[in-house]
Write an enzyme that holds these catalytic residues in place. Structure first.
Site: not given
Length: 391
Positions: A292, A343
């Protein structure tokens, strides 16, 4: 864990630049879930559980009714932001392992174009004293009003402590963008990034250039989890959950940079210790990893603390094309991830981690046995899931 459960289906909506989605956020969630269920070779009526995270607005009771699923037996939501994606998978694993549900969908749907940008400063008339490291009274009055600012300070300190240069951050961004050029799902597909363009891009909050920061997008991603026994009879090769971990060390939730051991996040050493002990393997055994990256600097922190490299040598670890497919020592973010695919609060990296186990990635690493997805390391708790091709 050790392979008691598996991801048997993955799905996503189309990924859009923020504000360009023609569907509502709820519809995006339905599309991703429907695609994941179809990918697994199941019917929507087989689904009896949902997990999500980060205060997702798309409640399971509404989803179950709209999609026409079976009787709802389990639903839960993990706490935290993008670092909580692992918790949704972990909760689904726990529910299936203990028989609370048979087929659980873990998902995240996000439409920043419809509900506002995560990266934008809000302007409340009164700063709430809620302990949040983003909006608490120890941040906003001094100008630290956005995630980019907060994480820039943490990254800058980390770089100072260990002699890390801007090139280390560039390596993370360049790897994600390079891999996105092979992935038609990626919002940045067809938009390659050069080292020169990276350095020439404007500062957002030093040491973050524009290309150090994740996208603002609309879309949804989902996975279906069931037992290893049921997984054997389904359409796709299972991605077994070998281990998962979540948590933080003592004092990890103290705000305003007063955490013990700052700038290290008080999550990932603990997450790494749990993960490798539960899995019976170590970071040296991982074939491919998805990290991430709301900001590139946090990837360096997570890599270091979870055990891939001491911080003193993390720049060497990420240099010399070591992060690039197909020949890198540890290819990372092989779909483009948050920086260059989309995202979806980091949940799209779980789809890619599963595709690597199946052999279906657009940047497929050869003979993958262990595929790692790491959430965070923004606000605690942190989390990670290790997938395997064997139960």
């Amino acid at each position: 864990m050790r392979g008691k459960t598996a991801v048997v289906g993955v799905g996503e909506s189309r990924y859009y630049r923020a504000g360009q989605a023609s569907e509502t956020e709820f519809q995006l969630a339905c599309i991703a879930i429907r695609e994941a269920v179809e990918d697994a070779g199941l019917k929507l009526s087989d689904i009896d559980g949902f997990t999500t995270f980060a205060r997702d607005r798309n409640e399971p009771v509404r989803l179950a009714s709209a999609l026409g699923t079976g009787k709802l037996s389990f639903c839960a939501m993990g706490i935290g932001g993008g670092n909580a994606g692992s918790s949704a998978v972990l909760l689904a694993d726990a529910a299936v392992s203990e028989g609370y549900a048979k087929y659980v969908v873990a998902f995240r749907s996000l439409a920043q174009g419809q509900f506002g940008r995560f990266g934008q400063a809000r302007g409340p008339s009164r700063v709430p004293d809620d302990g949040s490291s983003y909006i608490g009274p120890y941040m906003v009055p001094f100008g630290l009003a956005t995630p980019a600012m907060r994480n820039a300070i943490q990254t800058k300190r980390f770089m100072y402590e260990y002699g890390i240069s801007q090139e280390a951050l560039a390596e993370i961004a360049l790897a994600s963008y390079a891999h996105a050029q092979r992935n038609p799902r990626a919002v940045m597909y067809g938009r390659p990034l050069t080292r020169e363009a990276y350095h020439a891009s404007r500062w957002i909050a030093e040491p973050f250039h524009l290309f150090d920061c994740c996208q603002e997008t609309d879309g949804a991603a989902a996975v279906v989890i069931t037992t290893a026994e049921r997984a054997r009879d389904l359409r796709r090769p299972p991605a077994y959950i070998k281990a998962a971990a979540q948590g933080m060390e003592r004092g990890g939730g103290i705000p305003a940079f007063n955490e013990p051991d700052f700038p290290h996040p008080r999550s990932y050493r603990h997450v790494g210790e749990q993960l490798w002990e539960r899995a019976g393997v170590g970071p040296q055994d991982v074939d491919v990893a998805q990290f991430y990256e709301n900001f590139t600097g946090l990837v360096l922190l997570a890599m270091s603390d979870i055990g891939f490299s001491p911080p003193e040598s993390i720049e060497e670890f990420v240099s010399n094309d070591n992060l690039l497919w197909p020949n890198g020592t540890l290819p990372i973010n092989t779909s483009g991830a948050n920086l260059a695919e989309a995202y979806i609060h980091g949940f799209e990296i779980f789809n890619e981690a599963v595709r690597q186990v199946r052999g279906e990635s657009t940047c497929q690493v050869e003979a993958v046995e262990l595929s790692l997805a790491v959430s965070g390391p923004g606000n605690p708790p942190g989390g990670a899931v290790l997938f395997s091709n064997e139960p």
